[in-house]
Enzyme design. Structure first.
Site, mmCIF file in Angstrom:
data_model
loop_
_atom_site.group_PDB
_atom_site.id
_atom_site.type_symbol
_atom_site.label_atom_id
_atom_site.label_comp_id
_atom_site.label_asym_id
_atom_site.label_seq_id
_atom_site.Cartn_x
_atom_site.Cartn_y
_atom_site.Cartn_z
ATOM 1 N N ILE A 1 0.967 -1.219 -0.027
ATOM 2 C CA ILE A 1 0.113 0.101 0.050
ATOM 3 C C ILE A 1 0.926 1.265 0.142
ATOM 4 C CG2 ILE A 1 -1.623 1.382 1.278
ATOM 5 C CD1 ILE A 1 -2.663 -1.345 2.346
ATOM 6 N N GLU B 1 -13.774 -2.654 17.321
ATOM 7 C CA GLU B 1 -14.578 -2.429 16.161
ATOM 8 C C GLU B 1 -15.951 -3.448 16.234
ATOM 9 O OE1 GLU B 1 -12.693 -2.766 12.291
ATOM 10 O OE2 GLU B 1 -11.253 -1.310 12.840
ATOM 11 N N HIS C 1 -13.778 1.326 8.551
ATOM 12 C CA HIS C 1 -12.772 0.196 8.197
ATOM 13 C C HIS C 1 -13.295 -0.177 6.621
ATOM 14 C CE1 HIS C 1 -10.289 -3.273 9.508
ATOM 15 N NE2 HIS C 1 -9.681 -2.917 8.360
#
Length: 424
Positions: free
Chosen positions: A179, A286, A309
């Protein structure tokens, strides 16, 4: 004269169709896919004639314990947790597929010790995350989160105060992997200067430069983005001290893991005005499923983008992930190949015709291969390969098909063996 009588007799279906016998009927292999894994994965598994069950949401530990006892492959994303108690009852489980980048939702050590390889998708969603980062960098530079909220409240506030272009600004990337490098290329194409830091020596892409240490990057960059895994060394790596090092008015973006940043310290820096804004896509905890009752200390902070997310949540990325992970899992089932596993010896062996394949997972300790090779020495072995990890060893051997059953039983009976299966 004479007559020639020609009879056209159709061959029976049984004669015309080649019957392929396999070591285990594919129609009995059970695949459990959780969390809305992309249909590309479902289609790929079904082409192999596997049984596929799809569940839209995540399962709790207890639900998994009840569900997984006869499952051969389980596929998850980021919400379901495959813990040691789940692995302990998964007696038929051949592999775990993480249809995402992260694997911290799986107890990798427990899986390894049980002889279960874990696979992920290390780069299929890299472009999607990198594009989101570029969009959010521009949004923060133009203070769009505040402007959008003002307009929704009916406030017309046309002003250039605090807004800037990203051209000529310095982007600091912490974690220069799949990334980070994608983001580096995109940012540089928009005129940004790129500085990066990684614990591993990485080759710079384009004109990007490596920072000598993380503190130098934090003190230099106008925008800091985080792309690191969840490990003991990364948890809490950005706390009050590190945020305090950042330039006044700088921006912090986290699309890695929720425990990397101290969000209370981040909220304090945003409210005090030390930071000019932030973007957060991941959180320390989460929800396991979508909810309308989510809360965070970051809510209401100025010029702050909060997303649930979704860094890799594009149709393109999820389709690519579905195809990539399902294909490596099929390779494991059909050939024993473990290339790409994150917790297992990565080996593969090209098939030899007219042989049967023995796959043996065993405890990694002295004397194991002596015992295995003593057994194999009595038979014709065409090819053999071994790989080891900290706790386990993994052997693939192509052997005489007429003796494969006996070989499998004798190797499986060794005290060192964890799992042994036969493929043909």
């Amino acid at each position: 004269g004479c007559f020639i009588l020609v009879l056209q007799v159709p061959l029976s279906h049984e004669i015309m169709t080649e019957v392929v016998h396999t070591s285990y009927p594919k129609s009995k292999i059970k695949i459990l896919l959780l969390e809305n894994i992309h249909p590309a994965a479902v289609e790929t598994f079904k082409r192999e004639n596997f049984q596929v069950e799809c569940i839209a949401g995540a399962l709790t530990e207890q639900q998994l314990i009840e569900k997984i006892h006869d499952v051969h492959i389980v596929g998850i994303r980021s919400k379901s947790r495959i813990t040691a108690p789940v692995i302990a009852v998964a007696k038929r489980l051949l592999a775990i597929g993480c249809f995402c980048i992260g694997t911290d939702q799986v107890d990798l050590v427990a899986a390894e010790q049980a002889g279960i390889p874990v696979f992920n998708s290390p780069f299929s969603n890299s472009r999607s995350v990198a594009e989101l980062m570029i969009g959010e960098i521009i949004s923060l530079a133009r203070r769009l989160p505040d402007k959008i909220q003002e307009m929704h409240r009916g406030e017309w506030n046309k002003s250039a105060k605090g807004c800037s272009e990203i051209r000529t600004k310095t982007l600091g990337i912490i974690g220069y992997g799949h990334i980070g490098t994608q983001l580096s290329v995109l940012a540089e194409s928009m005129g940004m200067h790129v500085l990066f830091y990684d614990v591993v020596r990485m080759m710079p892409i384009g004109n990007a430069k490596a920072a000598p240490d993380m503190n130098t990057l934090l003190q230099t960059a106008d925008f800091v983005t985080l792309h690191v895994p969840d490990t003991d060394s990364t948890r809490g790596m950005i706390g009050a001290d590190q945020i305090g090092m950042m330039k006044k008015g700088a921006f912090l973006l986290n699309a890695s893991r929720g425990k990397v940043v101290d969000i209370a310290a981040l909220a304090s820096a945003l409210r005090s005005g030390h930071l000019g804004g932030a973007s957060v896509d991941v959180y320390p905890t989460e929800p396991e499923e979508n909810t309308k009752a989510w809360e965070s200390v970051l809510q209401g902070c100025p010029n702050t983008i909060l997303t649930p997310h979704i860094g890799g949540s594009t149709e393109e990325a999820q389709g690519a992930i579905g195809k990539e992970v399902s294909e490596v899992l099929i390779d494991l089932i059909n050939t024993g190949k473990t290339k790409g596993s994150v917790n297992f010896p990565e080996i593969e062996l090209h098939y030899t015709h007219d042989t049967h394949r023995i796959l043996n997972i065993h405890h990694n300790r002295p004397g194991v291969m002596r015992d295995v090779n003593f057994i194999l020495s009595e038979f014709n072995v065409t090819s053999e390969i071994l790989g080891t990890k900290k706790h386990i060893g993994y052997l693939i051997a192509d052997v005489d098909s007429t003796a494969s059953g006996e070989i499998k039983e004798r190797i499986a009976a060794l005290p060192s063996s964890i799992r042994t299966r036969i493929l043909y």
